[in-house]
Motif scaffolding. Sequence first.
Motif, PDB file in Angstrom:
ATOM      1  N   ASP A   1      -1.695  -5.712   1.202  1.00 55.17           N
ATOM      2  CA  ASP A   1      -0.768  -5.193   2.209  1.00 55.17           C
ATOM      3  C   ASP A   1       0.576  -5.885   2.039  1.00 55.17           C
ATOM      4  N   LEU A   2       1.618  -5.125   1.708  1.00 54.59           N
ATOM      5  CA  LEU A   2       2.940  -5.719   1.519  1.00 54.59           C
ATOM      6  C   LEU A   2       3.486  -6.364   2.791  1.00 54.59           C
ATOM      7  N   ASN A   3       2.891  -6.081   3.929  1.00 57.01           N
ATOM      8  CA  ASN A   3       3.286  -6.781   5.150  1.00 57.01           C
ATOM      9  C   ASN A   3       2.966  -8.271   5.069  1.00 57.01           C
ATOM     10  N   ASP A   4       2.099  -8.667   4.123  1.00 55.76           N
ATOM     11  CA  ASP A   4       1.752 -10.074   3.913  1.00 55.76           C
ATOM     12  C   ASP A   4       2.718 -10.773   2.961  1.00 55.76           C
ATOM     13  N   PHE A   5       3.753 -10.058   2.515  1.00 53.87           N
ATOM     14  CA  PHE A   5       4.657 -10.612   1.501  1.00 53.87           C
ATOM     15  C   PHE A   5       5.275 -11.940   1.927  1.00 53.87           C
ATOM     16  N   ALA A   6       5.834 -12.023   3.114  1.00 52.93           N
ATOM     17  CA  ALA A   6       6.536 -13.244   3.546  1.00 52.93           C
ATOM     18  C   ALA A   6       5.588 -14.445   3.586  1.00 52.93           C
TER      19      ALA A   6
ATOM     20  N   GLU B   1       1.831  -3.571  -4.142  1.00 51.87           N
ATOM     21  CA  GLU B   1       0.738  -3.373  -3.201  1.00 51.87           C
ATOM     22  C   GLU B   1      -0.373  -2.636  -3.940  1.00 51.87           C
TER      23      GLU B   1
END
Length: 129
Positions: A82-87, A111
């Motif tokens: 999930d690119l929302n986990d990038f940070a 992703e």
Amino acid sequence: MSKAIISTNKAPLPIGPYSQGIRVGNLVFTAGQAGVDPVTQQVVTGGITEQTARTLENLKAILEAAGTDLARAVKATVFLKDLNDFAAMNAIYAQYLGPEGVIPPVRTTVEAARLPKDVLVEIELVAEV
């Protein structure tokens, strides 16, 4: 071309017909590593932060077995569920691959719909020996 297998018990065993790492000339190519504990062969508990740290510890062990280290990594490929986990991934990644005074490797991040063992992150590296 001459290939040499890199193997260590400080990283998870391969779950298929591949090597943990291969050395060709002065380069080491790692297989994708995930947040799997090398002792239990199970995904570590926690979320993206814990899995990213374990992933990078596994990569560190493979590179050390090859006679190199994370500071000599030149290319990284990061697969995130999930690119929302990038940070969160990036914060841990920076501690290992971008500390002050170290030139971080080039990187591609994508992703991926599903990763082995349903992990949240998988990373592969190319490093100079």
